[in-house]
Design an enzyme around this catalytic site. Structure first.
Site, PDB file in Angstrom:
ATOM      1  N   SER A 152       0.733  -1.126  -0.081  1.00 21.18           N
ATOM      2  CA  SER A 152      -0.071   0.066  -0.022  1.00 21.18           C
ATOM      3  C   SER A 152       0.941   1.193  -0.026  1.00 21.18           C
ATOM      4  O   SER A 152       1.862   1.215   0.334  1.00 21.18           O
ATOM      5  CB  SER A 152      -0.840   0.072   1.289  1.00 21.18           C
ATOM      6  OG  SER A 152      -1.957  -1.236   1.234  1.00 21.18           O
TER       7      SER A 152
ATOM      8  N   GLY B  82      -8.247   1.736  -3.252  1.00 22.70           N
ATOM      9  CA  GLY B  82      -9.255   2.252  -1.865  1.00 22.70           C
ATOM     10  C   GLY B  82      -8.844   3.700  -1.309  1.00 22.70           C
ATOM     11  O   GLY B  82      -9.508   4.711  -1.573  1.00 22.70           O
TER      12      GLY B  82
ATOM     13  N   ARG C 204      -3.141   5.577  12.321  1.00 22.26           N
ATOM     14  CA  ARG C 204      -2.092   5.623  11.306  1.00 22.26           C
ATOM     15  C   ARG C 204      -0.725   6.072  11.999  1.00 22.26           C
ATOM     16  O   ARG C 204       0.288   5.594  11.709  1.00 22.26           O
ATOM     17  CB  ARG C 204      -2.491   6.069  10.034  1.00 22.26           C
ATOM     18  CG  ARG C 204      -3.491   5.337   9.416  1.00 22.26           C
ATOM     19  CD  ARG C 204      -3.732   5.824   7.950  1.00 22.26           C
ATOM     20  NE  ARG C 204      -2.632   5.327   7.200  1.00 22.26           N
ATOM     21  CZ  ARG C 204      -1.607   6.131   6.557  1.00 22.26           C
ATOM     22  NH1 ARG C 204      -1.751   7.540   7.052  1.00 22.26           N
ATOM     23  NH2 ARG C 204      -0.730   5.708   5.804  1.00 22.26           N
TER      24      ARG C 204
ATOM     25  N   TYR D 136       1.905   3.421  11.672  1.00 20.23           N
ATOM     26  CA  TYR D 136       2.799   3.343  10.725  1.00 20.23           C
ATOM     27  C   TYR D 136       4.066   4.416  10.641  1.00 20.23           C
ATOM     28  O   TYR D 136       4.702   4.701   9.396  1.00 20.23           O
ATOM     29  CB  TYR D 136       2.095   3.125   9.292  1.00 20.23           C
ATOM     30  CG  TYR D 136       1.082   2.353   9.164  1.00 20.23           C
ATOM     31  CD1 TYR D 136       1.168   0.961   9.534  1.00 20.23           C
ATOM     32  CD2 TYR D 136      -0.210   2.594   8.972  1.00 20.23           C
ATOM     33  CE1 TYR D 136       0.183  -0.017   9.339  1.00 20.23           C
ATOM     34  CE2 TYR D 136      -1.431   1.788   8.749  1.00 20.23           C
ATOM     35  CZ  TYR D 136      -0.980   0.635   8.954  1.00 20.23           C
ATOM     36  OH  TYR D 136      -1.973  -0.634   8.870  1.00 20.23           O
TER      37      TYR D 136
ATOM     38  N   CYS E  55      -4.320   8.947  26.735  1.00 16.46           N
ATOM     39  CA  CYS E  55      -3.277   8.577  27.775  1.00 16.46           C
ATOM     40  C   CYS E  55      -2.149   7.931  27.296  1.00 16.46           C
ATOM     41  O   CYS E  55      -1.921   6.733  27.836  1.00 16.46           O
ATOM     42  CB  CYS E  55      -3.794   7.852  29.092  1.00 16.46           C
ATOM     43  SG  CYS E  55      -2.737   8.011  30.531  1.00 16.46           S
TER      44      CYS E  55
END
Length: 454
Positions: free
Chosen positions: A226, A308, A350, A354, A381
């Protein structure tokens, strides 16, 4: 890691409708985000409906035209995992795309939207018998099979329903995509697919072909990863897949009419990102497939791809409200300003998953204040709860201001959680100055309703 100034709206990062109003606020789809926040609250996922529709049309046209030039056909399956709801499924169908789902839940959304079963594909590395049965009962156009066990499960479902189920085999091509380890999906040491190098694919094909009363082998499927910005990986994968299809077809005296090259087409999250235009991507992939088929001496099969993120990612913007601002003396000569907002890793994981980069902009006004090095963080937290790691924002950003983070249409709502019992934001669509709710705001009552009596 990039450092991005956020005083302008980069056209390749933001929805095309995004602009500054005369008094400096951001407008999306003809709607001022201040009015939107006042109506629905923050945080909120904002989807520009026209941007989704336009990108879907552009993607379909690019691949249809490019493959027509080489005498072939191409289907575009929207990868529902990027973001899916009933309205999104309907938009995709109305714009002429097919739909790829990878769970019983995503299939149920497609059914609720009235998406034709024949235009659906079912993915997943561990489909349950119930999910397979539901897909076969609904008449999905193909099931992408991922294991030897699954071959038997799909065949049994076909016999129960008295149909022959079209299937593709997910193949690990061994091609390394230049992307994050967790979103590279064609190398050997990961969970998806059958290995070419270990002979698994040919064994799996033989098992499918031995059960022609219940299964129809359409061809092979590959997904190399991706957030990919060039076609080098696709080129090597296509060569390996086409040779493989030819070998299997000749060995069994059959025709394998289809080949799926997967998705993974990247988008711009920050100014420095440079994804390929749809036309360029489609043209290059068509040339790659044509050349590989010519070298193998075989006709070009019916091709499919599965964007997508490329469809919905740039159409999404998340709007937050600022709660606290804290200058931090990092070193003797460097101060970083931490701006806390009312969301965070629960609505966009994300960055922590990543190391994904984003940018953002002050959305409720303009400012003449000098820009300062800023890190936008959430309210969870966790010290890793970062929304935008490095961005220059005006030094007078204060509580109550609105910040907008672009390119959040994909893998934000779909990966969201209720960490710290913080409810998920709503998803709203904007178009022609109007707003409508696609998914309502979750409440604490919704979360507590899941608990049993104790």
């Amino acid at each position: 890691m990039s450092t991005t100034r956020a005083d302008t709206l980069a056209r390749h990062v933001w929805p095309r409708s995004a602009e500054r109003t005369p008094d400096g606020a951001i407008s999306i789809g003809g709607l001022d985000v201040r009015a939107l926040a006042a109506e629905v609250g923050t945080p909120v996922y904002v989807i520009d409906e026209e941007e989704v529709r336009t990108r879907a049309r552009e993607f379909r046209a690019a691949f249809t035209d490019a493959f027509a030039q080489i005498g072939a056909q191409a289907d575009v399956y929207y990868a529902g995992k990027a973001f899916l709801c009933t309205a999104m499924a309907r938009w995709i169908h109305e714009e002429g795309l097919r739909l790829d789902v990878c769970s019983g839940g995503e299939l149920a959304v497609a059914q609720r939207a009235g998406f034709p079963g024949a235009l659906l594909g079912l993915h997943g590395n561990n489909k349950s018998e119930a999910e397979i049965d539901a897909a076969v009962a609904y008449g999905v156009g193909r099931i992408v099979v991922d294991s030897f066990e699954e071959i038997e499960r799909v065949a049994q479902a076909g016999r129960r329903h008295g149909v022959v189920v079209p299937v593709m085999l997910r193949v690990k091509t061994g091609v390394e995509a230049h992307t994050h380890e967790f979103i590279a999906t064609a190398h050997e040491d990961q969970k998806f697919g059958f290995s070419i190098g270990r002979g698994q694919v040919k064994d799996a094909a033989a098992r499918v072909l031995d059960q022609r009363d219940a299964l129809q082998l359409l061809g092979f499927h590959s997904h190399i990863g991706s957030q990919i910005f060039d076609t080098k990986g696709f080129a090597e994968a296509a060569v390996r897949l086409i040779r493989l299809q030819l070998d299997v077809a000749q060995a069994h005296a059959i025709t394998l009419p289809e080949l799926d090259l997967g998705g993974g087409f990247g988008i711009a999250y920050v100014d420095s990102d440079t994804p390929l235009a749809f036309d360029d991507m489609a043209r290059q992939l068509a040339e790659i497939v044509q050349r590989a088929c010519q070298e193998a001496g075989t006709p070009v099969p019916h091709i499919s791809v599965e964007p997508g993120r490329a469809i919905v990612g740039p159409a999404g913007v998340t709007v937050y409200a600022v709660g606290a601002v804290k200058p931090v003396q990092v070193s003797d000569d460097f101060v970083r300003t931490y701006v806390s907002v009312d969301g965070g890793m629960s609505d966009n994981p994300r960055p922590v998953l990543y190391d994904a980069d984003y940018t953002c902009s002050l959305a409720s006004r303009t400012s003449a204040a000098e820009a300062v090095a800023t890190r936008v963080v959430g309210k969870h937290c966790e010290s890793g709860d970062i929304v935008v790691r490095n961005v220059d924002l005006p030094g007078d950003v204060t509580a109550g201001d609105l910040l907008a983070v672009p390119a959040t249409g994909a893998y934000c709502r779909s990966l969201s959680s209720t960490y710290n019992y913080i409810p998920r934001p709503p998803v709203v669509a904007v178009r022609n100055g109007e707003v409508r709710t696609l998914i309502r705001r979750e409440t604490i009552a919704d979360i507590l309703a899941l608990e049993g009596d104790s």
